[in-house]
Design an enzyme around this catalytic site. Structure first.
Site, PDB file in Angstrom:
ATOM      1  N   SER A 182       0.868  -1.178   0.000  1.00 26.76           N
ATOM      2  CA  SER A 182       0.000   0.000   0.000  1.00 26.76           C
ATOM      3  C   SER A 182       0.898   1.219   0.000  1.00 26.76           C
ATOM      4  O   SER A 182       1.715   1.389   0.906  1.00 26.76           O
ATOM      5  CB  SER A 182      -0.904   0.013   1.232  1.00 26.76           C
ATOM      6  N   ARG A 183       0.779   2.064  -1.024  1.00 28.42           N
ATOM      7  CA  ARG A 183       1.678   3.219  -1.123  1.00 28.42           C
ATOM      8  C   ARG A 183       1.283   4.338  -0.171  1.00 28.42           C
ATOM      9  O   ARG A 183       1.966   5.328  -0.063  1.00 28.42           O
ATOM     10  CB  ARG A 183       1.718   3.720  -2.570  1.00 28.42           C
TER      11      ARG A 183
END
Length: 517
Positions: free
Chosen positions: A364-365
């Site tokens: 998850s950025r």
């Protein structure tokens, strides 16, 4: 009978005053070719790209290709009743769909027509299907968590409101199940949910709708269906239509979640339309603008700035891979557009790991910005630890002897893997997740047999809810995990361990009943 001339004159005078000259000026064309969901029309020289046109039987089309001598129109509906020579009228307006509260709880097609037999959808508001996504100045960073209720995701690849998180994997690996769990978990969070089924079997969609009804999630959910038997134009516009319906709530300052299931099939529908329109094919025969087709859709998911109301639209696009090929054309395109991906691996799925998330590839950025502080604290190193465990596990399978420290890491890895398993349609409250992961990462499960881990977790959470309710409430209210709270959790774990060991010794001491013959 005598006529009164003055009365007749006054009536005529009134009619003259009321008379309005209404001349219906429209551009009219003629169908010169029709088939496979598209029509070629001659005579609409002034039509705009994306403008709606109307066929004689009430079916609408969309101007798709503007050519020198004709217009390529994609037909949004039944095209078998349209024939060569039929008259086509321009409407002067862009494609739009009905929006508003009236759509919640309904099953509709991409044009907003009801499919659930629940009567007409009564709403005065409409939104264009295609709009320009909010710009940088109109957004704010994603920092508010959207809880999925799934331990593995909320701890290692958290999703924030306004994020675009791709769910990717082979068929039958649980992609849709993750999204349905997430929708069910929004029951107490006032998030409006939209599920867009693109090219799915209608029996599968009916099963999903049944689950949503059974779990009490349908009253805040809208299901947009463009099934496998629907024409390619409807499958192509379905995600844009669903996005327009969800954006209504975002621009009202509310929160919405939309699931696109799945964009692989939308890309295939768009490729079909483009090839029929004789647009130049590119890689894998997809048209050159297939990247733009998905980017302009997914960029519409945003967390709006406070000046625009602070609403959010979170997107969960699904992409199906073939034989785990994440480097194929459509998967790489969508990976590069989204803010992270959850990769579901078939090997893990068949080994009983549900959800079958590969923690090495999944990311998850947004990261910890979309986690509650308590979860961020307990799950900080969990993803790296599990990725290291996978490597150690592969090494241990070679049959080589390992030292005591490595064996202890392997043992804990097996227990954490078991702890992260979760049943279908059983989302967990974030505080329960924090307590479970805290117990696992702090060694409470190290002496519990792997087969008993889930039973231990269930008993421990029941113990907390019944006898340490104030502790549970404190974590829920503060969302923090300070030293005092951690000490209280440790004390609760020790107390439960004593009871668990006592109950096991009692069970072990029971002698089997004798049967007298």
């Amino acid at each position: 009978m005598r006529f009164k001339a003055d009365e007749i004159a006054s009536v005529i005078q009134q009619e003259i005053e009321r008379f309005e000259s209404r001349i219906d000026v429209r551009e009219v064309g003629q169908v010169i070719e029709v088939g496979d969901g598209i029509a070629r029309v001659y005579g609409l020289s002034g039509v705009m790209a994306g403008e709606m046109v109307e066929f004689p039987n009430g079916v609408f089309g969309l101007a798709f290709n503007l050519e020198e001598n004709s217009v390529g129109v994609i037909i949004l509906g039944e095209y078998l009743d349209i024939h060569e020579g039929d008259e086509v009228r321009s409407t002067g307006r862009l494609l739009s769909v009905p929006v508003g509260e009236a759509l919640l709880g309904r099953v509709i097609d991409p044009l907003g027509n009801p499919l659930d037999g629940g009567g007409p959808i009564v709403t005065a508001e409409r939104r264009p299907v295609e709009i320009i996504a909010p710009g940088v100045a109109e957004r704010q960073p994603v920092k508010e968590p959207l809880q999925t209720g799934i331990k593995a995701i909320d701890s290692m690849t958290p999703i924030g409101r306004g994020q675009r998180e791709l769910i990717i994997g082979d068929r039958k690996t649980g992609k849709t199940s993750i999204c349905i769990d997430t929708i069910i978990n929004q029951k107490n969070f006032d998030v409006k949910c939209f599920y867009v089924a693109i090219g799915q079997k209608e029996s599968s969609v009916a099963g999903i709708i049944d689950v949503l009804r059974r779990e009490g999630a349908m009253h805040y959910t809208t299901v947009v269906v463009a099934g496998a038997s629907d024409p390619a134009p409807l499958q192509y516009i379905a995600p844009y239509a669903g996005c327009a319906m969800a954006e209504y709530f975002m621009f009202k300052g509310q929160h919405a979640l939309i699931v696109y299931d799945d964009l692989s099939k939308q890309a295939v529908a768009y490729r079909q339309l483009s090839l029929l329109m004789r647009r130049p094919p590119g890689r894998e025969a997809y048209p050159g603008d297939i990247f733009y087709c998905h980017s302009r859709l997914l960029e519409r998911a945003a967390k709006l700035s406070d000046s625009l109301g602070g609403g959010s639209l979170t997107a969960l696009p699904i992409v199906e891979t073939l034989e785990g090929e994440v480097s194929a054309y459509i998967p790489t395109n969508v990976i590069s557009i989204t803010d992270g991906q959850i990769y579901l691996q078939p090997d893990l799925f068949f080994a009983g790991q549900r959800p079958a998330m590969n923690v090495g590839i999944s990311v998850s950025r947004v990261g910890g910005a979309a986690q509650v502080p308590a979860m961020k604290k307990v799950a900080g190193g969990l993803r790296l630890d599990l990725a290291a465990f996978r490597e150690l596990e592969a090494f241990a399978q070679l049959g080589t002897e390992v030292d005591a420290v490595t064996q202890a890491r392997l043992d804990r890895g097996y227990r954490m893997t078991e702890l992260l398993k979760q049943g279908l349609y059983q989302p967990m409250h974030v505080t329960d997740q924090v307590l479970s992961i805290y117990a696992g990462t702090h060694g409470a499960l190290d002496k519990i047999p792997v087969s008993e881990v889930r039973a231990w977790e269930e008993g421990f959470l029941k113990f907390i809810h019944e006898e340490r309710r104030s502790l549970w409430q404190k974590i829920t209210d503060t969302r923090q995990l300070d030293d005092q709270t951690a000490a209280a959790i440790d004390e609760a774990i020790q107390e439960f361990q004593r009871r668990y060991a006592a109950s096991k010794s009692v069970d072990a001491g029971k002698t089997p009943a004798t049967v007298t013959l």
